[in-house]
Design an enzyme around this catalytic site. Structure first.
Site, PDB file in Angstrom:
ATOM      1  N   ILE A  43      30.920 -59.053   1.894  1.00 26.04           N
ATOM      2  CA  ILE A  43      29.647 -59.464   1.294  1.00 26.04           C
ATOM      3  C   ILE A  43      29.510 -58.765  -0.061  1.00 26.04           C
ATOM      4  CG2 ILE A  43      27.129 -59.547   1.618  1.00 26.04           C
ATOM      5  CD1 ILE A  43      28.691 -61.063   3.851  1.00 26.04           C
TER       6      ILE A  43
ATOM      7  N   LYS B 110      31.568 -48.755  13.782  1.00 20.66           N
ATOM      8  CA  LYS B 110      30.997 -50.095  13.947  1.00 20.66           C
ATOM      9  C   LYS B 110      31.341 -50.677  15.325  1.00 20.66           C
ATOM     10  CE  LYS B 110      29.121 -50.563   9.797  1.00 20.66           C
ATOM     11  NZ  LYS B 110      27.650 -50.503   9.619  1.00 20.66           N
TER      12      LYS B 110
ATOM     13  N   TYR C 238      35.405 -45.949  10.087  1.00 27.17           N
ATOM     14  CA  TYR C 238      34.405 -47.021   9.980  1.00 27.17           C
ATOM     15  C   TYR C 238      34.536 -48.009  11.152  1.00 27.17           C
ATOM     16  CZ  TYR C 238      31.748 -50.659   7.378  1.00 27.17           C
ATOM     17  OH  TYR C 238      30.842 -51.612   6.966  1.00 27.17           O
TER      18      TYR C 238
ATOM     19  N   VAL D 124      19.291 -41.315   7.920  1.00 31.91           N
ATOM     20  CA  VAL D 124      19.421 -41.773   9.315  1.00 31.91           C
ATOM     21  C   VAL D 124      20.307 -40.855  10.155  1.00 31.91           C
ATOM     22  CG1 VAL D 124      18.987 -44.219   8.782  1.00 31.91           C
ATOM     23  CG2 VAL D 124      21.355 -43.365   8.844  1.00 31.91           C
TER      24      VAL D 124
END
Ligand code: NAP
Length: 242
Positions: free
Chosen positions: A186, A157, A153, A60
């Site tokens: 998660i 984000k 990060y 990506v």
């Protein structure tokens, strides 16, 4: 069949999203970058459930590779278009900023934020022409709150959430919704080394989340029922917030 593309669909949260969207009746394109075996396992799980799809390799963060892969698919399927895009591919390379390598700043931005731009740009025009689309990006609690050790990060984000809000305003009239989800902790390869027993003490629900719990929210945002939700970032964090 309606088509959905999930970047980083081979493992973790992306895999759960692929399986869920296939259950909702989508033909699912499972993108991966290096782990073909996992992507094939995701596809096999989709097919075992009676769904259908294919795998598609591209990085990506590489705009040329993204353009070539998606253009080839579009040329081979002139009657179809990808109406649901889930920008899920992501990496983290944590370090305190004082120790951070330039390459780790750059690669995290390139994958998590530029990846959104590279892939979404390719799919936006057909969505506009068809006057329907759903773009859902997997952000993070880190992008809302900022977390120490994750300056790269959090920046990526946080930028992703802001880009989501901006694009939502550009394409709302074309019946295209653009939303983000912000998971907390998660269970996946990304959180493998973390101490769940210690961290869960701060989570009101008392445990890490499961990829399927993220997939359920993504599935709602992808549905026709979510037609009046756009420019939103939904937290999925068991109550762990700022
Ligand atoms: P994961 O298990 O490490 O999976 C990451 C996926 O992203 C893999 O499928 C990987 O492909 C793919 N990927 C990485 N770089 C890529 C690139 N350059 N091009 C294409 N695909 C690429 O991570 P996860 O936990 O499922 O994370 C999924 C998303 O949720 C990420 O955006 C992450 O930042 C976000 N998130 C996760 C958590 C969590 O607690 N797990 C919390 C908040 C946000 P390969 O399989 O080919 O390597």
């Amino acid at each position: 069949m309606k088509t959905a593309l999930v970047t980083g669909g081979g493992r973790g949260i992306g895999r759960a999203i692929c399986i869920r969207l296939a259950k909702e009746g989508y033909y699912v394109i499972v993108n991966y970058v290096s782990n073909e075996t996992s992507a094939q396992e995701t596809l096999a799980a989709i097919k075992a459930d009676g769904g259908d799809g294919e795998t598609m390799r591209f990085d990506v963060s590489d705009p040329v590779a993204v353009r070539e892969s998606i253009s080839a698919w579009q040329s081979a399927h002139p009657e179809d278009y990808i109406e649901v895009l889930v920008n899920n591919a992501g990496i983290r390379k944590d370090n305190l900023m004082i120790w951070m390598e330039d390459a780790d700043w750059q690669s995290v931005l390139d994958t998590n934020l530029c990846g959104f731009y590279n892939v979404t740009k390719q799919l936006l025009k057909p969505m506009i022409l068809k006057k329907f689309g759903r773009i859902i990006s997997v952000a993070s609690l880190s992008g809302l709150k900022g977390l120490p050790g994750q300056v790269n990060y959090s920046a990526a984000k946080g930028g992703l959430i802001a880009a989501t809000k901006a694009l939502a305003q550009e394409v709302g009239r074309k019946n295209i919704t653009v939303n983000a989800v912000a998971p907390g902790f998660i269970v996946s390869d990304m959180t493998n080394g973390l101490d769940e027993a210690a961290l869960k003490k701060d989570i009101p629900i008392g445990r890490f989340g499961r990829p399927e719990e993220v997939a359920a929210v993504v599935s709602f945002l992808a549905s026709r029922e979510a037609s009046y939700v756009t420019g939103e970032c939904i937290s999925i964090n068991g109550g762990l917030y700022c």
